[in-house]
Write a protein that holds these residues in place. Structure first.
Motif, PDB file in Angstrom:
ATOM      1  N   ASP A 152       0.877  -1.174   0.000  1.00 39.35           N
ATOM      2  CA  ASP A 152       0.000   0.000   0.000  1.00 39.35           C
ATOM      3  C   ASP A 152       0.911   1.218   0.000  1.00 39.35           C
ATOM      4  O   ASP A 152       1.623   1.474   0.973  1.00 39.35           O
ATOM      5  N   CYS A 153       0.915   1.952  -1.111  1.00 40.68           N
ATOM      6  CA  CYS A 153       1.872   3.044  -1.279  1.00 40.68           C
ATOM      7  C   CYS A 153       1.598   4.250  -0.383  1.00 40.68           C
ATOM      8  O   CYS A 153       2.391   5.187  -0.358  1.00 40.68           O
ATOM      9  N   GLY A 154       0.486   4.268   0.323  1.00 37.36           N
ATOM     10  CA  GLY A 154       0.265   5.312   1.308  1.00 37.36           C
ATOM     11  C   GLY A 154       1.095   5.028   2.549  1.00 37.36           C
ATOM     12  O   GLY A 154       1.366   3.874   2.872  1.00 37.36           O
ATOM     13  N   GLY A 155       1.519   6.072   3.230  1.00 33.67           N
ATOM     14  CA  GLY A 155       2.169   5.871   4.515  1.00 33.67           C
ATOM     15  C   GLY A 155       3.676   5.750   4.477  1.00 33.67           C
ATOM     16  O   GLY A 155       4.293   5.486   5.509  1.00 33.67           O
ATOM     17  N   PRO A 163      12.271  14.697  -1.282  1.00 34.07           N
ATOM     18  CA  PRO A 163      11.403  14.928  -2.443  1.00 34.07           C
ATOM     19  C   PRO A 163      11.581  13.884  -3.545  1.00 34.07           C
ATOM     20  O   PRO A 163      10.622  13.545  -4.244  1.00 34.07           O
ATOM     21  N   ALA A 164      12.783  13.360  -3.698  1.00 37.72           N
ATOM     22  CA  ALA A 164      13.003  12.343  -4.735  1.00 37.72           C
ATOM     23  C   ALA A 164      12.184  11.090  -4.455  1.00 37.72           C
ATOM     24  O   ALA A 164      11.651  10.459  -5.383  1.00 37.72           O
ATOM     25  N   LEU A 165      12.076  10.712  -3.194  1.00 38.55           N
ATOM     26  CA  LEU A 165      11.270   9.538  -2.861  1.00 38.55           C
ATOM     27  C   LEU A 165       9.802   9.792  -3.166  1.00 38.55           C
ATOM     28  O   LEU A 165       9.117   8.922  -3.720  1.00 38.55           O
ATOM     29  N   MET A 166       9.311  10.988  -2.824  1.00 34.74           N
ATOM     30  CA  MET A 166       7.911  11.291  -3.098  1.00 34.74           C
ATOM     31  C   MET A 166       7.635  11.326  -4.605  1.00 34.74           C
ATOM     32  O   MET A 166       6.583  10.874  -5.067  1.00 34.74           O
ATOM     33  N   ARG A 167       8.584  11.854  -5.378  1.00 30.42           N
ATOM     34  CA  ARG A 167       8.430  11.862  -6.827  1.00 30.42           C
ATOM     35  C   ARG A 167       8.413  10.436  -7.374  1.00 30.42           C
ATOM     36  O   ARG A 167       7.606  10.102  -8.259  1.00 30.42           O
ATOM     37  N   GLU A 204      -2.738  -7.630   9.292  1.00 28.44           N
ATOM     38  CA  GLU A 204      -1.720  -6.856   9.980  1.00 28.44           C
ATOM     39  C   GLU A 204      -0.983  -6.022   8.951  1.00 28.44           C
ATOM     40  O   GLU A 204      -1.013  -6.320   7.748  1.00 28.44           O
ATOM     41  N   ILE A 205      -0.303  -4.988   9.410  1.00 26.39           N
ATOM     42  CA  ILE A 205       0.485  -4.126   8.537  1.00 26.39           C
ATOM     43  C   ILE A 205       1.919  -4.130   9.031  1.00 26.39           C
ATOM     44  O   ILE A 205       2.175  -3.901  10.217  1.00 26.39           O
ATOM     45  N   VAL A 206       2.861  -4.407   8.140  1.00 25.56           N
ATOM     46  CA  VAL A 206       4.275  -4.362   8.496  1.00 25.56           C
ATOM     47  C   VAL A 206       4.963  -3.313   7.638  1.00 25.56           C
ATOM     48  O   VAL A 206       4.673  -3.174   6.446  1.00 25.56           O
ATOM     49  N   THR A 207       5.864  -2.549   8.254  1.00 29.58           N
ATOM     50  CA  THR A 207       6.601  -1.500   7.560  1.00 29.58           C
ATOM     51  C   THR A 207       8.052  -1.537   8.009  1.00 29.58           C
ATOM     52  O   THR A 207       8.453  -0.779   8.889  1.00 29.58           O
ATOM     53  N   MET A 259      14.449   6.061   5.747  1.00 29.96           N
ATOM     54  CA  MET A 259      13.272   5.853   4.905  1.00 29.96           C
ATOM     55  C   MET A 259      12.528   4.624   5.380  1.00 29.96           C
ATOM     56  O   MET A 259      13.143   3.617   5.745  1.00 29.96           O
ATOM     57  N   SER A 260      11.212   4.698   5.343  1.00 25.86           N
ATOM     58  CA  SER A 260      10.418   3.494   5.603  1.00 25.86           C
ATOM     59  C   SER A 260      10.237   2.731   4.303  1.00 25.86           C
ATOM     60  O   SER A 260      10.365   3.280   3.204  1.00 25.86           O
ATOM     61  N   SER A 261       9.944   1.468   4.425  1.00 23.32           N
ATOM     62  CA  SER A 261       9.512   0.695   3.274  1.00 23.32           C
ATOM     63  C   SER A 261       8.060   1.046   2.958  1.00 23.32           C
ATOM     64  O   SER A 261       7.373   1.713   3.733  1.00 23.32           O
TER      65      SER A 261
END
Length: 272
Positions: A152-155, A163-167, A204-207, A259-261
């Protein structure tokens, strides 16, 4: 080109760089996937199927858990990935595993039923994930387990801001949606499972985050694999993608950048 005219394909490639990316992806998520196998109750002697198995990294772990009295079948469309998986199984001396060519929406095993049917990062790449999950459910014997993991690309977060990661994430989501895929599939998995008629749905959610070094390396590798689809869709030029990948690699090499995954949603359910 409208989405309806785009031939369905795995956008991240089916070659050696794509296989390398899958190895890094498993370095990020592999420990949590293997923990899920234990929590969901995978047992010796079970008959299992791994749909969209890629290079078979989780398939091999399943085969080791079910032992010689069990059996695991990995299914994927990419023959390059299947050959990699077969080599890995032979190197480990696993005789209770086989890999077959097939599609997740219509796997070539519908005359069989399994105790356990699994898929990681497959539904988000399909135009009709519900149909694929229905096919996986039909493969499962009554009382058997369906176990799904997807992103899930949110979060996603970074510190300091990147900014490069967000792009990169913006390009990833745009090109996926253009081809009818869903980069927010993870949050939809529990509802899809219930729509399919599965019960006892748990999620469950893992990050995984730093200091897992592979987390940051996965982003430039993913962008490089997506480059042909991004350029084809005119979302960015080849030079822009190369510059963005270089910046992501610089951030990956910076020990002060956290950075998070991408969050991975893990769902386990039972077929009534």
């Amino acid at each position: 080109m409208p989405p309806s005219a785009v031939a369905p394909r795995y956008l991240l490639g089916q070659d050696a760089p794509a296989a390398d990316r899958l190895r890094v992806l498993d370095a990020v998520y592999g420990a949590t996937s293997r923990s899920l196998l234990n929590r969901a109750g995978l047992r010796p002697g079970w008959q299992c199927a791994d749909i969209g198995c890629g290079t078979g990294l989780v398939t091999l772990a399943m085969a080791e858990r079910v032992g010689n009295s069990g059996r695991v079948v990995g299914v994927d469309r990419a023959e390059f990935f299947l050959n990699e998986a077969r080599r890995s199984a032979a190197e480990r001396g696993l005789s209770n595993i086989e890999f077959v060519s097939g599609d997740a929406v219509a796997p070539p095993l519908l005359t069989e039923q399994f105790d356990w049917v699994y898929g990681r990062c497959v539904l988000s790449h399909l135009r009709d994930p519900l149909r694929a999950l229905q096919a996986m459910t039909r493969l499962t014997r009554p009382g058997g387990c369906v176990v799904i993991e997807d992103i899930d690309c949110g979060g996603v977060f970074a510190h300091p801001d990147a900014p490069a990661l967000m792009r990169h994430l913006d390009l990833y989501q745009k090109v996926m949606r253009l081809h009818g895929c869903d980069p927010l599939m993870g949050r939809k998995l529990p509802r899809l499972c219930r729509q399919t008629g599965l019960c006892d749905v748990h999620f469950e959610i893992v990050t995984p985050t730093e200091p897992v070094e592979a987390v940051k390396r996965l982003y430039p590798m993913t962008l490089a694999c997506l480059k042909p689809a991004i350029v084809e869709a005119a979302l960015a030029t080849a030079d822009e993608v190369d510059a963005l990948a270089a910046e992501l690699q610089r951030l990956a090499d910076d020990p002060h950048e956290t950075m998070s995954s991408t969050p991975m949603v893990q769902v386990r359910a039972r077929k009534p």
